[in-house]
Structure formats: structure tokens, C-alpha cells
Design a protein around this motif. Structure first.
Motif, short mmCIF file in Angstrom:
data_model
loop_
_atom_site.label_atom_id
_atom_site.label_comp_id
_atom_site.label_asym_id
_atom_site.label_seq_id
_atom_site.Cartn_x
_atom_site.Cartn_y
_atom_site.Cartn_z
N LEU A 47 31.48 34.36 49.29
CA LEU A 47 32.71 33.62 49.61
C LEU A 47 32.62 32.93 50.96
CD1 LEU A 47 35.36 36.27 48.48
CD2 LEU A 47 34.60 34.25 47.22
N GLY A 48 31.70 33.36 51.84
CA GLY A 48 31.58 32.75 53.16
C GLY A 48 32.80 32.95 54.02
N ALA A 49 33.48 34.09 53.91
CA ALA A 49 34.73 34.34 54.63
C ALA A 49 34.44 35.03 55.95
CB ALA A 49 35.67 35.18 53.78
N THR A 50 35.31 34.79 56.93
CA THR A 50 35.27 35.52 58.19
C THR A 50 35.90 36.89 57.98
OG1 THR A 50 37.43 34.72 58.90
CG2 THR A 50 35.52 33.34 59.41
N PRO A 51 35.71 37.81 58.91
CA PRO A 51 36.34 39.13 58.74
C PRO A 51 37.86 39.07 58.57
CG PRO A 51 34.65 39.24 60.45
CD PRO A 51 34.78 37.80 60.06
N GLN A 52 38.53 38.20 59.31
CA GLN A 52 39.98 38.09 59.17
C GLN A 52 40.36 37.58 57.79
OE1 GLN A 52 42.22 39.20 61.20
NE2 GLN A 52 40.92 39.72 62.94
N ASP A 53 39.63 36.56 57.30
CA ASP A 53 39.92 36.05 55.96
C ASP A 53 39.56 37.07 54.90
OD1 ASP A 53 40.72 33.68 57.09
OD2 ASP A 53 38.76 32.74 56.91
N LEU A 54 38.50 37.86 55.16
CA LEU A 54 38.08 38.86 54.19
C LEU A 54 39.16 39.91 53.98
CD1 LEU A 54 35.67 39.59 52.44
CD2 LEU A 54 34.81 40.97 54.31
N MET A 55 39.93 40.23 55.03
CA MET A 55 41.03 41.18 54.88
C MET A 55 42.05 40.69 53.87
SD MET A 55 41.70 42.45 58.78
CE MET A 55 40.38 43.16 59.77
N ALA A 56 42.43 39.40 54.00
CA ALA A 56 43.42 38.84 53.07
C ALA A 56 42.87 38.79 51.65
CB ALA A 56 43.82 37.44 53.54
N ILE A 57 41.57 38.49 51.51
CA ILE A 57 40.98 38.43 50.17
C ILE A 57 40.96 39.82 49.54
CG2 ILE A 57 38.83 37.97 48.93
CD1 ILE A 57 38.28 35.75 50.93
N LEU A 58 40.60 40.83 50.31
CA LEU A 58 40.56 42.19 49.77
C LEU A 58 41.95 42.67 49.37
CD1 LEU A 58 37.99 43.83 52.22
CD2 LEU A 58 37.65 43.31 49.81
N GLU A 59 42.96 42.33 50.17
CA GLU A 59 44.33 42.70 49.80
C GLU A 59 44.74 42.02 48.50
OE1 GLU A 59 46.64 43.84 53.92
OE2 GLU A 59 46.59 41.75 53.30
N ALA A 60 44.37 40.75 48.34
CA ALA A 60 44.71 40.04 47.11
C ALA A 60 43.96 40.63 45.91
CB ALA A 60 44.39 38.56 47.26
N LEU A 61 42.69 40.99 46.10
CA LEU A 61 41.93 41.61 45.03
C LEU A 61 42.51 42.97 44.65
CD1 LEU A 61 38.29 40.76 46.13
CD2 LEU A 61 39.51 39.81 44.18
N LYS A 62 43.01 43.72 45.63
CA LYS A 62 43.63 45.01 45.34
C LYS A 62 44.93 44.81 44.56
CE LYS A 62 44.74 49.40 45.70
NZ LYS A 62 44.05 50.44 44.92
N ALA A 63 45.73 43.83 44.97
CA ALA A 63 46.99 43.57 44.26
C ALA A 63 46.74 43.10 42.84
CB ALA A 63 47.81 42.53 45.03
N ALA A 64 45.63 42.39 42.61
CA ALA A 64 45.32 41.90 41.27
C ALA A 64 44.66 42.95 40.40
CB ALA A 64 44.41 40.67 41.38
N GLY A 65 44.31 44.10 40.97
CA GLY A 65 43.67 45.16 40.20
C GLY A 65 42.17 45.04 40.09
N SER A 66 41.55 44.11 40.82
CA SER A 66 40.11 43.95 40.76
C SER A 66 39.39 44.91 41.69
CB SER A 66 39.73 42.50 41.11
OG SER A 66 38.34 42.36 41.21
N LEU A 67 39.94 45.15 42.87
CA LEU A 67 39.32 46.06 43.84
C LEU A 67 39.65 47.50 43.47
CD1 LEU A 67 37.74 46.41 46.50
CD2 LEU A 67 39.94 46.30 47.70
N ARG A 68 38.63 48.26 43.10
CA ARG A 68 38.84 49.65 42.69
C ARG A 68 38.63 50.56 43.89
NH1 ARG A 68 41.81 49.00 38.84
NH2 ARG A 68 41.40 51.14 38.18
N ALA A 69 39.58 50.55 44.80
CA ALA A 69 39.50 51.37 46.01
C ALA A 69 40.87 51.40 46.67
CB ALA A 69 38.46 50.81 46.98
N ASP A 70 41.07 52.39 47.51
CA ASP A 70 42.29 52.47 48.31
C ASP A 70 42.11 51.65 49.58
OD1 ASP A 70 43.48 54.19 46.48
OD2 ASP A 70 42.65 55.98 47.47
N LEU A 71 43.16 50.95 49.97
CA LEU A 71 43.15 50.16 51.20
C LEU A 71 43.86 50.92 52.30
CD1 LEU A 71 43.87 46.45 50.20
CD2 LEU A 71 41.77 47.40 51.13
N GLU A 72 43.21 51.05 53.45
CA GLU A 72 43.81 51.68 54.61
C GLU A 72 43.73 50.70 55.78
OE1 GLU A 72 43.26 55.55 57.58
OE2 GLU A 72 42.20 55.44 55.67
N ILE A 73 44.89 50.36 56.33
CA ILE A 73 44.97 49.39 57.42
C ILE A 73 45.27 50.13 58.71
CG2 ILE A 73 46.15 47.33 58.30
CD1 ILE A 73 46.81 46.60 55.45
N LEU A 74 44.39 49.98 59.69
CA LEU A 74 44.55 50.65 60.99
C LEU A 74 45.33 49.76 61.94
CD1 LEU A 74 40.96 52.10 61.46
CD2 LEU A 74 42.94 53.19 60.43
#
Length: 380
Positions: free
Chosen positions: A353-380
């Protein structure tokens, strides 16, 4: 079902940070689980440190102590200390104490510490002292949560920082408002701990609750001793039938700590640190098939200053005129399929995807909401 996620940011940092981080995680976390000693996985109930805290004074500073007009508690503390030493300070005396600083002392009292042992302490300024370098901590009682005194602290501070100032300029390396004294406190009272209070019954507490790991620890202990010695109470606590004799109990506990157990694989988790931009995931993370579109919005503001001067012998004034240019660039975003059955596949998919770390956070959250990311998200 495919999912589309778009993100935008107001800056365009380099891409190698996210890619390098994810590749490094793939190399480290894709390794198979190794057997560990029980002492790395668990600890015995009651065998722990106890925190101590105290308030005291540091003297002998070279004019870098508290300013008593802004930190009046420093003068009050010194007056009380002098009165205990038989020195009376006349009421209303304005002591300009530039060589004294009020500090807080913290320490950890290790288990089984006996009177006469020495422990390390940390000293931190609570006033406006510029530096504690070269200071001496006066005798200070260190108290526990119950208000009882368990140690007495005193000694010369070691401050690793350095600083200098002059002519309105200053330079500083590391922190000058805190220091450390190795062996700076002497234990005066031990914390009572009777391991034989429950008829030899001991409790082993896992550092991370996990039913599978608890079961493996119980099986490994019982196999080591050849009889049912351990029994799990829940996913964290394991009961042990230990001997009543003190020496035998120590040998029993030492033998248990050195038993090797392979813990179960941790649950899939992705940890996002929004303050530092760090993205960390364990080897159990997987991605179901999804489509992601990623693009960056870049806004560049450039301001140049020009000077307008009046004609010779004119009545005008010279003025500075700002000239601001604003440019907005939108990177193209294309749908890319991301999918991964193990950590290496997940890393390669996200790197594509060529994303920066900040953009990657938003992408992972969207993937989790869509049910694609099979993992728990923990935001520090």
C-alpha cells in the motif's frame, strides 16, 4: 465482499519507516515459540517488591537550589530540621537558601530484605532547583503504603547530566533535576512474609492470564515431580502443594522456577501507538481478502517576505510584504487487494500500500471494522 478504505494526511513523510518496521517485525515474530523457564512466565504469590517514598532535603548545591520565595516549603522544611537539631530560627526570618533543594525519594524494597541491607534510591527535585549536581541528601525516612518507616536514606547524589550558562545563553545535557544514589538507603524494617502460613500451600501466578499456558505449566510440574503437585485454579493462579520445611521449600521453589514450558501462542493483536506512530503486531495476525484504496493529501504553504521601499527623498516608509503560496496535491489512489495467512504475508500486503505509519493506523482500523483484520486492536 470487498472493502474500500481511503485515508488522507497533511504531510508526506518517507515511506521506508513503515516498511522497515513491518519487515523487522516479520523477521522477529515469525520465529517458532521457544520453551521458557517458569520463572519467566510466572512468580510466586507474595514474593514481590514494595515501593517506598520519602521527602527530604539536598544540601551543598553550588547556588542551583530552590528559590525560597517561589518554593516556601523548602525554607519550612529546613526550619523544622534545624529545630530538631536544637537550632532555633527567629520567626519571620527570610532565609535565602540557594544551596538547598526539596526532593522526593523513591525506592523499591525487594522481597526478603532484612535490616541492615542497602538499596538504591532515586532523588527528584520538587521545587525550582536548576541542578542537583554535587548535592548531598540528608537523612530521610522512607515509608511504605501503611505509613511505616522501612528504610533511611542519605548520601551523595550522582547526576549524570551537565549544564552551563552565561551571557544569556545556556546548554544542557540530560536531566539535572534528578539523580541516583547506589546503596543510598539502609533497610530498617523487613516486610513480613510467611510462605508456610497456609500449611505449605503455595500459589504460582502467571504474568499473563492464559488457560492453555496454565494447563501446560501444571502438566510440566506434575511430570517433573512424578506426582500431582500442581493444580490450576483459573487461567492465572496455580496451587502448589509444597513442603513444610523451610529449606525443602526453597529447593522446591527453585526446582519449579527452572522447569521449561512452551507457552501457548498469544491471541492475535495489533498495538497502535498514536503518539509515536508505532505499529506492532504478533505472529498470529491474519488478513482476510479485502480491497484497499490509499491516497495522500499534501498541503504545502510557502511564505516569502519582500521589502517595499519608498522613492528617494520620499515621505513613505519601508514595509515588509509577505507573499504566501498554497499548493494542494492529491496522490492517486488505486484499489489493491490485501490478504495474508501469516505474518510475512500480512507485512508484504501492507507494504504494497505504500502507507506511512500514521496512514497505516487508519487502514488497519478500517480493515478491522470491515472484518478483514483478524486481530484485536489496542491503541496506546
Amino acid at each position: 465482499m470487498q472493502t474500500v478504505a481511503t485515508t488522507s494526511s497533511f504531510h508526506r513523510p518517507s515511506r521506508w519507516c513503515a516498511r522497515g518496521l513491518l519487515v523487522l517485525l516479520a523477521c522477529l515474530l515469525a520465529l517458532p515459540a521457544q520453551a521458557e523457564r517458569i520463572r519467566e512466565l510466572a512468580s510466586f504469590a507474595g514474593v514481590r517488591d514494595n515501593v517506598l517514598v520519602g521527602y527530604g532535603l539536598v544540601v551543598g548545591l553550588d547556588g542551583t537550589g530552590d528559590q525560597t520565595m517561589q518554593a516556601p516549603f523548602t525554607g519550612q522544611s529546613l526550619t523544622n530540621m534545624l529545630s530538631q537539631l536544637g537550632i532555633t530560627v527567629p520567626p519571620g526570618t527570610n532565609m535565602q537558601l540557594r544551596n538547598v533543594a526539596a526532593v522526593m525519594i523513591t525506592a523499591d524494597l525487594p522481597p526478603f530484605a532484612r535490616p541492615g541491607q542497602r538499596i538504591d534510591i532515586n532523588v527528584s527535585s520538587v521545587g525550582n532547583a536548576r541542578s542537583l549536581r554535587g548535592g548531598t541528601l540528608l537523612m530521610t525516612p522512607l515509608k511504605g503504603a501503611d505509613g511505616e518507616t522501612y528504610a533511611i536514606a542519605q548520601g551523595n547524589l550522582l547526576v549524570v547530566g551537565a549544564g552551563a550558562e552565561g551571557g544569556g545563553s545556556s546548554v544542557q545535557v540530560n536531566q539535572l533535576a534528578g539523580g541516583r544514589i547506589a546503596g543510598g538507603a539502609m533497610v530498617e524494617r523487613e516486610v513480613p512474609l510467611d510462605l508456610a502460613a497456609n500449611g505449605g500451600l503455595l500459589e504460582l501466578e502467571l504474568k499473563q492470564s492464559d488457560f492453555g499456558t496454565a494447563q501446560r505449566v501444571v502438566n510440566a510440574i506434575n511430570q517433573e515431580f512424578g506426582r500431582p503437585v500442581a493444580a490450576a485454579r483459573n487461567g492465572r493462579v496455580i496451587a502448589l502443594d509444597g513442603p513444610m520445611n523451610d529449606n525443602s521449600r526453597v529447593n522446591f521453589m527453585a526446582q519449579i522456577e527452572n522447569i521449561r514450558v512452551t507457552p501457548t501462542e498469544a491471541a492475535a493483536k495489533v498495538v497502535l501507538n498514536s503518539r509515536t506512530g508505532s505499529v506492532v503486531m504478533n505472529s498470529a495476525v491474519t488478513l482476510r481478502r479485502a480491497a484497499v484504496a490509499h491516497g495522500n493529501l499534501s498541503i504545502v504553504i510557502d511564505t516569502r517576505f519582500g521589502v517595499s521601499q519608498p522613492a528617494p527623498f520620499g515621505q513613505g516608509e519601508t514595509v515588509v510584504i509577505p507573499d504566501t503560496d498554497i499548493a494542494i496535491e492529491q496522490q492517486d489512489a488505486y484499489l489493491q487487494v490485501v490478504e495474508g495467512a501469516d505474518l510475512v504475508d500480512v507485512v508484504n500486503a501492507l507494504n504494497a500500500l505504500g502507507a506511512t505509519p500514521q496512514d497505516l493506523m487508519a487502514i488497519l482500523e478500517a480493515l478491522k471494522a470491515a472484518g478483514s483484520l483478524r486481530a484485536d486492536l489496542e491503541i496506546l
